[in-house]
Design an enzyme around this catalytic site. Structure first.
Site, short mmCIF file in Angstrom:
data_model
loop_
_atom_site.label_atom_id
_atom_site.label_comp_id
_atom_site.label_asym_id
_atom_site.label_seq_id
_atom_site.Cartn_x
_atom_site.Cartn_y
_atom_site.Cartn_z
N ASP A 15 46.89 41.28 36.74
CA ASP A 15 46.81 42.40 37.67
C ASP A 15 45.72 43.38 37.27
OD1 ASP A 15 47.33 44.35 39.52
OD2 ASP A 15 49.23 44.99 38.65
N ASP A 60 41.82 45.28 43.47
CA ASP A 60 43.15 45.08 42.86
C ASP A 60 43.66 43.68 43.14
OD1 ASP A 60 45.72 45.25 41.91
OD2 ASP A 60 46.39 46.77 43.33
#
Length: 586
Positions: A213, A399
């Site tokens: 992530d 992201d």
């Protein structure tokens, strides 16, 4: 005069006692028992992704997210849309697509690995994309893009049937990338809803499947003392299964947009892509929300790849530790995300360098990080639809932990105003035709990167896969009215390099996607990206691709590369009941 001491004792006689008024509301958080998610309505699925993306940005900024009342109002808008649309099943969403009768692996968390032999890989006939680089004709008002990197995916057949199957079954597809030093296979979850890698932790080493992530900076896995009820049936870490494990008394808690974990910090041996860190600090969870603890969740924990200042744990990220110990020369990450509907997965995450075989250096754009809060945020020059500039001069947070693209409300409305057949259905959502084939580009530096049209579709809204789909570009306030959140729907289309030393991001066109180039015309000069110089001489198993084939011809070779997971869901009625009760249902 009465002595003061006497008044002190007499005063209580004149005071009328009154019991404290108790708060009449006592709320208990209810957690729904997970059941199969293959009947979840796309509106409900969208809610989870959209709300999670909004909340995670606020949490990481250490700001309060939008109030529950605000989210409830949005949810009610969505419910009204469902109830008013007679074409939508009000309770269940079951696409009218029957997957082939295939054997199911008993190990629900297994998946095809890179050393597995694939039989008849050339039998897959799904259309694959290719990238072409051509001169960009500047239109008045367009931010100065000198070149456009074009994608050739198509939605002629509507939403992909094999994508529906992957979504229903929770497919995991391993990468077949030829790894370089520091490289990890990037495993695709379902139809690109998540990207996972394997790392090893402990002595003896155990393999953990981790969500990677770039939107967070904390690393954690379940503790062996957490138990099935609190952390689910996942690989766990503790003193009882690792000789090098050392727990501390320092507590940590991380609240994501969707879900939360809490536990203590510990140290242990971590191996990433063959590089070993001794006594590296990480979190071991003692409590996880259902978004992480559910047995249907394929990954065990999470690796934060954002800048260290974003960390709630206050410890070094793995990439920072690899650099500080000299295992890598620079804290660089090379990121290439695969796409399930390509028919193959060449995804790869590299620590310490970029894989030069996966991107075209002539298109590389180097951009400075523009925020100091730990996000990978950069300038985005413009967004265009069919050559028409929608917005310019925006910010973009990149992201990998977010599936959607979220734009400020005014920008999202302006964008969809240029999409043929788009409808604002409320609650930040937009409906677009599942057969959309318009050209969408995002400009960074001097390069405009086109988004593959397949990545514009979130999920179909009915059983008609050529009908209307939810757009993967939605409306929401991330930071301000200039900031976009670019998740996997965009990142699948570029090769991304992050460098936490000089605080830069590089974006390039990808070269590892194979396909058949479009026919050249007299008006443009086309250069193939990532293709054989002469397709007819390509001896690879991909040389027999039929670009006009329907993607519903789902071959057994693709099935051999995937297995299936059950996944959690809830019905629209259950969600509405939870909403009316004033509680979050997910």
């Amino acid at each position: 005069m009465i002595p003061l001491i006497t008044l002190f004792f007499l005063f209580p006689l004149f005071v009328i006692s009154r019991p404290l008024q108790s708060n009449p509301l006592h709320r208990l958080t209810l957690r729904k028992i997970p059941i199969a998610r293959n009947d979840e309505h796309p509106i409900s699925t969208f809610e989870r992704h959209h709300e999670a993306a909004i909340q995670r940005m606020h949490r990481y900024k250490r700001q309060l997210p939008p109030s529950e009342k605000a989210f409830q109002e949005i949810k009610l808008e969505r419910r009204k849309f469902i109830e008013s649309n007679l074409k939508l099943d009000k309770r269940l969403y079951i696409p009218d697509v029957l997957p082939p009768d295939l054997p199911r692996d008993e190990d629900k968390r297994a998946y095809w690995r890179s050393n597995h032999t694939i039989t008849s890989p050339s039998t897959y006939r799904g259309a694959k994309p290719n990238l072409a680089l051509e001169g960009h004709i500047t239109i008045e008002g367009v931010a100065a893009a000198e070149t456009t990197v074009r994608a050739s995916g198509s939605n002629d057949n509507g939403f992909s049937e094999i994508a529906i199957q992957a979504l229903q079954e929770g497919t995991l597809t391993n990468s077949d990338s030829d790894l370089i030093q520091g490289g990890l296979d990037y495993i695709i979850e379902a139809n690109d809803i998540g990207y996972l890698c394997e790392i090893q932790i402990g002595t003896p080493a155990q393999t953990f499947l981790m969500l990677m992530d770039t939107g967070s900076a904390d690393t954690w896995v379940p503790s062996t003392t957490c138990g099935l009820q609190a952390c689910g049936d996942h690989t766990a870490l503790g003193a009882d299964n690792s000789q090098t494990f050392q727990a501390s008394e320092q507590q940590f808690q991380v609240t994501y947009g969707s879900g939360a974990v809490a536990g203590v910090l510990a140290t242990d041996t971590i191996t990433i892509a063959g590089m070993t860190l001794e006594n590296h600090a990480l979190g071991v969870a003692l409590q996880e929300s259902i978004q992480f603890s559910g047995n249907d969740v394929p990954f065990d924990g999470l690796v934060g790849l954002a800048l260290g200042k974003l960390s709630n744990q206050g410890v070094s990220t793995p990439i920072e530790s690899l650099a500080s110990t000299g295992l890598i020369k620079s804290p660089i990450l090379g990121i290439a995300l695969g796409r399930f509907t390509d028919g193959e997965n060449n995804g790869e995450l590299v620590f310490g360098q970029a894989d030069t075989s996966k991107f075209d250096a002539s298109t590389t754009q180097s951009l400075r990080v523009t925020s100091d809060d730990g996000f990978w945020q950069i300038d985005m020059a413009a967004v265009n639809v069919d050559g028409v500039e929608v917005v310019q001069g925006r910010q973009a947070i990149l992201d990998t932990g977010t599936s959607l693209i979220i734009a400020p409300p005014a920008d999202a409305a302006a964008f969809h105003a240029q999409i043929d057949g788009a409808i604002d259905v409320g609650g930040g959502m937009f409906s677009i035709p599942c057969t959309i084939n318009q050209e969408i580009t995002m400009t960074f530096g001097k390069i405009a990167f086109q988004i593959d049209v397949r990545d514009l579709l979130f999920q179909p809204l009915s059983n008609d896969l050529k009908g209307n789909c939810l757009s993967s570009i939605s409306s929401g306030l991330i930071k301000d009215d200039l900031t976009w959140l670019l998740g996997d729907s965009f990142l699948k289309n570029v090769y991304m390099i992050t460098n936490s030393n000089d605080l830069t991001i590089q974006l390039s066109s990808k070269t590892d996607i194979k396909g058949i180039p479009p026919p050249p015309t007299s008006l443009t000069t086309t250069v193939q990206m990532g293709l054989s110089t002469n397709t007819s001489n390509d001896n690879s198993t991909d040389s027999t691709i039929n670009t006009t084939a329907n993607q519903s011809n789902f071959s057994s070779s693709t099935v051999n590369r995937t297995t299936y997971l059950n996944s959690a869901t809830f019905s629209i009625i259950s969600a509405l009941a939870a909403l009316l009760a004033g509680e979050k249902y997910f």
